[in-house]
Design a protein around this motif. Structure first.
Motif, PDB file in Angstrom:
ATOM      1  N   ASN A 181      11.872  -6.153  13.044  1.00  0.00           N
ATOM      2  CA  ASN A 181      11.031  -6.767  12.032  1.00  0.00           C
ATOM      3  C   ASN A 181       9.536  -6.643  12.328  1.00  0.00           C
ATOM      4  O   ASN A 181       8.710  -7.023  11.490  1.00  0.00           O
ATOM      5  N   SER A 182       9.206  -6.112  13.489  1.00  0.00           N
ATOM      6  CA  SER A 182       7.796  -5.904  13.814  1.00  0.00           C
ATOM      7  C   SER A 182       7.307  -4.534  13.380  1.00  0.00           C
ATOM      8  O   SER A 182       6.132  -4.203  13.560  1.00  0.00           O
ATOM      9  N   TYR A 183       8.177  -3.752  12.777  1.00  0.00           N
ATOM     10  CA  TYR A 183       7.823  -2.404  12.353  1.00  0.00           C
ATOM     11  C   TYR A 183       7.642  -2.329  10.840  1.00  0.00           C
ATOM     12  O   TYR A 183       8.343  -3.009  10.079  1.00  0.00           O
ATOM     13  N   ALA A 184       6.735  -1.468  10.429  1.00  0.00           N
ATOM     14  CA  ALA A 184       6.694  -1.059   9.037  1.00  0.00           C
ATOM     15  C   ALA A 184       7.893  -0.146   8.784  1.00  0.00           C
ATOM     16  O   ALA A 184       8.367   0.542   9.699  1.00  0.00           O
ATOM     17  N   LEU A 185       8.389  -0.167   7.562  1.00  0.00           N
ATOM     18  CA  LEU A 185       9.522   0.682   7.194  1.00  0.00           C
ATOM     19  C   LEU A 185       9.138   1.557   6.007  1.00  0.00           C
ATOM     20  O   LEU A 185       8.356   1.118   5.140  1.00  0.00           O
ATOM     21  N   GLY A 186       9.684   2.740   5.976  1.00  0.00           N
ATOM     22  CA  GLY A 186       9.313   3.647   4.899  1.00  0.00           C
ATOM     23  C   GLY A 186      10.400   4.642   4.572  1.00  0.00           C
ATOM     24  O   GLY A 186      11.417   4.734   5.272  1.00  0.00           O
ATOM     25  N   TRP A 187      10.159   5.351   3.472  1.00  0.00           N
ATOM     26  CA  TRP A 187      11.049   6.422   3.038  1.00  0.00           C
ATOM     27  C   TRP A 187      10.250   7.723   2.921  1.00  0.00           C
ATOM     28  O   TRP A 187       9.143   7.732   2.351  1.00  0.00           O
TER      29      TRP A 187
ATOM     30  N   GLY B 102       6.327   3.110   1.504  1.00  0.00           N
ATOM     31  CA  GLY B 102       6.325   2.342   2.740  1.00  0.00           C
ATOM     32  C   GLY B 102       6.077   0.880   2.455  1.00  0.00           C
ATOM     33  O   GLY B 102       5.534   0.523   1.408  1.00  0.00           O
ATOM     34  N   VAL B 103       6.493   0.029   3.382  1.00  0.00           N
ATOM     35  CA  VAL B 103       6.318  -1.415   3.221  1.00  0.00           C
ATOM     36  C   VAL B 103       5.920  -2.006   4.564  1.00  0.00           C
ATOM     37  O   VAL B 103       6.398  -1.595   5.618  1.00  0.00           O
ATOM     38  N   SER B 104       5.031  -2.983   4.499  1.00  0.00           N
ATOM     39  CA  SER B 104       4.523  -3.610   5.714  1.00  0.00           C
ATOM     40  C   SER B 104       5.596  -4.458   6.396  1.00  0.00           C
ATOM     41  O   SER B 104       6.666  -4.707   5.833  1.00  0.00           O
ATOM     42  N   ARG B 105       5.293  -4.928   7.584  1.00  0.00           N
ATOM     43  CA  ARG B 105       6.262  -5.694   8.370  1.00  0.00           C
ATOM     44  C   ARG B 105       6.744  -6.924   7.613  1.00  0.00           C
ATOM     45  O   ARG B 105       7.928  -7.240   7.610  1.00  0.00           O
ATOM     46  N   GLY B 106       5.822  -7.617   6.986  1.00  0.00           N
ATOM     47  CA  GLY B 106       6.204  -8.823   6.261  1.00  0.00           C
ATOM     48  C   GLY B 106       6.731  -8.562   4.864  1.00  0.00           C
ATOM     49  O   GLY B 106       7.246  -9.478   4.215  1.00  0.00           O
ATOM     50  N   GLY B 107       6.589  -7.340   4.411  1.00  0.00           N
ATOM     51  CA  GLY B 107       7.074  -6.994   3.074  1.00  0.00           C
ATOM     52  C   GLY B 107       6.068  -7.216   1.964  1.00  0.00           C
ATOM     53  O   GLY B 107       6.361  -6.947   0.797  1.00  0.00           O
ATOM     54  N   GLY B 108       4.872  -7.689   2.307  1.00  0.00           N
ATOM     55  CA  GLY B 108       3.934  -8.043   1.254  1.00  0.00           C
ATOM     56  C   GLY B 108       3.073  -6.918   0.745  1.00  0.00           C
ATOM     57  O   GLY B 108       2.438  -7.040  -0.314  1.00  0.00           O
ATOM     58  N   THR B 109       3.018  -5.815   1.455  1.00  0.00           N
ATOM     59  CA  THR B 109       2.160  -4.690   1.062  1.00  0.00           C
ATOM     60  C   THR B 109       2.984  -3.417   1.039  1.00  0.00           C
ATOM     61  O   THR B 109       3.780  -3.176   1.944  1.00  0.00           O
TER      62      THR B 109
ATOM     63  N   ASN C  50      13.978  -8.785   5.455  1.00  0.00           N
ATOM     64  CA  ASN C  50      13.968  -8.955   6.909  1.00  0.00           C
ATOM     65  C   ASN C  50      15.159  -9.767   7.405  1.00  0.00           C
ATOM     66  O   ASN C  50      15.602  -9.606   8.537  1.00  0.00           O
ATOM     67  N   ASP C  51      15.698 -10.630   6.567  1.00  0.00           N
ATOM     68  CA  ASP C  51      16.879 -11.400   6.986  1.00  0.00           C
ATOM     69  C   ASP C  51      18.067 -10.486   7.263  1.00  0.00           C
ATOM     70  O   ASP C  51      18.889 -10.774   8.142  1.00  0.00           O
ATOM     71  N   ASN C  52      18.152  -9.405   6.491  1.00  0.00           N
ATOM     72  CA  ASN C  52      19.270  -8.463   6.647  1.00  0.00           C
ATOM     73  C   ASN C  52      18.869  -7.184   7.360  1.00  0.00           C
ATOM     74  O   ASN C  52      19.710  -6.311   7.590  1.00  0.00           O
ATOM     75  N   ASN C  53      17.584  -7.062   7.689  1.00  0.00           N
ATOM     76  CA  ASN C  53      17.074  -5.838   8.319  1.00  0.00           C
ATOM     77  C   ASN C  53      17.400  -4.602   7.502  1.00  0.00           C
ATOM     78  O   ASN C  53      17.912  -3.591   8.022  1.00  0.00           O
ATOM     79  N   THR C  54      17.116  -4.691   6.218  1.00  0.00           N
ATOM     80  CA  THR C  54      17.356  -3.551   5.343  1.00  0.00           C
ATOM     81  C   THR C  54      16.088  -3.190   4.567  1.00  0.00           C
ATOM     82  O   THR C  54      15.229  -4.043   4.337  1.00  0.00           O
ATOM     83  N   VAL C  55      16.016  -1.931   4.180  1.00  0.00           N
ATOM     84  CA  VAL C  55      14.956  -1.489   3.283  1.00  0.00           C
ATOM     85  C   VAL C  55      15.594  -0.553   2.263  1.00  0.00           C
ATOM     86  O   VAL C  55      16.259   0.417   2.623  1.00  0.00           O
ATOM     87  N   ASP C  56      15.450  -0.891   1.007  1.00  0.00           N
ATOM     88  CA  ASP C  56      16.041  -0.123  -0.075  1.00  0.00           C
ATOM     89  C   ASP C  56      14.955   0.615  -0.850  1.00  0.00           C
ATOM     90  O   ASP C  56      13.794   0.191  -0.884  1.00  0.00           O
TER      91      ASP C  56
ATOM     92  N   GLY D 191       7.839   2.523  11.744  1.00  0.00           N
ATOM     93  CA  GLY D 191       6.610   2.860  12.430  1.00  0.00           C
ATOM     94  C   GLY D 191       5.709   1.657  12.602  1.00  0.00           C
ATOM     95  O   GLY D 191       6.048   0.541  12.201  1.00  0.00           O
ATOM     96  N   THR D 192       4.546   1.887  13.163  1.00  0.00           N
ATOM     97  CA  THR D 192       3.655   0.781  13.483  1.00  0.00           C
ATOM     98  C   THR D 192       2.868   0.296  12.273  1.00  0.00           C
ATOM     99  O   THR D 192       2.433  -0.852  12.236  1.00  0.00           O
ATOM    100  N   THR D 193       2.653   1.159  11.284  1.00  0.00           N
ATOM    101  CA  THR D 193       1.937   0.748  10.087  1.00  0.00           C
ATOM    102  C   THR D 193       2.401   1.565   8.894  1.00  0.00           C
ATOM    103  O   THR D 193       2.631   2.773   9.011  1.00  0.00           O
ATOM    104  N   TYR D 194       2.504   0.897   7.731  1.00  0.00           N
ATOM    105  CA  TYR D 194       2.891   1.612   6.521  1.00  0.00           C
ATOM    106  C   TYR D 194       1.752   2.500   6.021  1.00  0.00           C
ATOM    107  O   TYR D 194       1.971   3.385   5.209  1.00  0.00           O
ATOM    108  N   ALA D 195       0.534   2.254   6.517  1.00  0.00           N
ATOM    109  CA  ALA D 195      -0.650   2.928   5.978  1.00  0.00           C
ATOM    110  C   ALA D 195      -0.809   4.365   6.471  1.00  0.00           C
ATOM    111  O   ALA D 195      -1.655   5.092   5.939  1.00  0.00           O
TER     112      ALA D 195
END
Length: 120
Positions: free
Chosen positions: A29-35, A49-56, A73-79, A98-102
């Motif tokens: 949950n400390s990582y940005a996630l992306g496709w 891409g999406v930030s760690r908290g999901g807000g950006t 983040n509760d399920n550790n998934t990114v769709d 990764g470390t940042t979605y940016a």
């Protein structure tokens, strides 16, 4: 961090498809996630891409207003919800962490890829 993508398949132009990626490992949950996607014979493209908290979020111009990235983040998934699909969306899609979605260069962990084929 381990990533497992699923949900690819064959869809007609104009249709929709949803990809899912399950992430596991320490501090996921400390990582940005992306496709990312890689069409046949072409370079890999960062599409969302999406930030760690999901807000950006980030979207490439090629998918903006058609694709939506969701992180739970509760399920550790990114769709990745893909609507209004076009033949040029045909590619192998990869989820990544990764470390940042940016920055596409920040992504260091990769899933195995799932094939999306859009027929005309």
């Amino acid at each position: 961090v381990q990533l497992q993508a699923s949900g690819g398949g064959l869809v007609q132009s104009g249709g929709s498809l949803r990809l899912s990626c399950a992430a596991s490992g320490r501090f996921v949950n400390s990582y940005a996630l992306g496709w990312f996607r890689q069409p046949p014979g072409k370079e890999r493209e960062y599409v969302a891409g999406v930030s760690r908290g999901g807000g950006t979020t980030y979207y490439s111009d090629s998918v903006k207003d058609r694709f939506t990235i969701f992180r739970e983040n509760d399920n550790n998934t990114v769709d990745l919800q893909m609507n209004s699909l076009k033949p040029e969306d045909t590619a192998v899609y990869f989820c990544a962490a990764g470390t940042t979605y940016a920055s596409r260069r920040s992504y260091k962990y990769w899933g195995q890829g799932t094939l999306v084929t859009v027929s005309s």
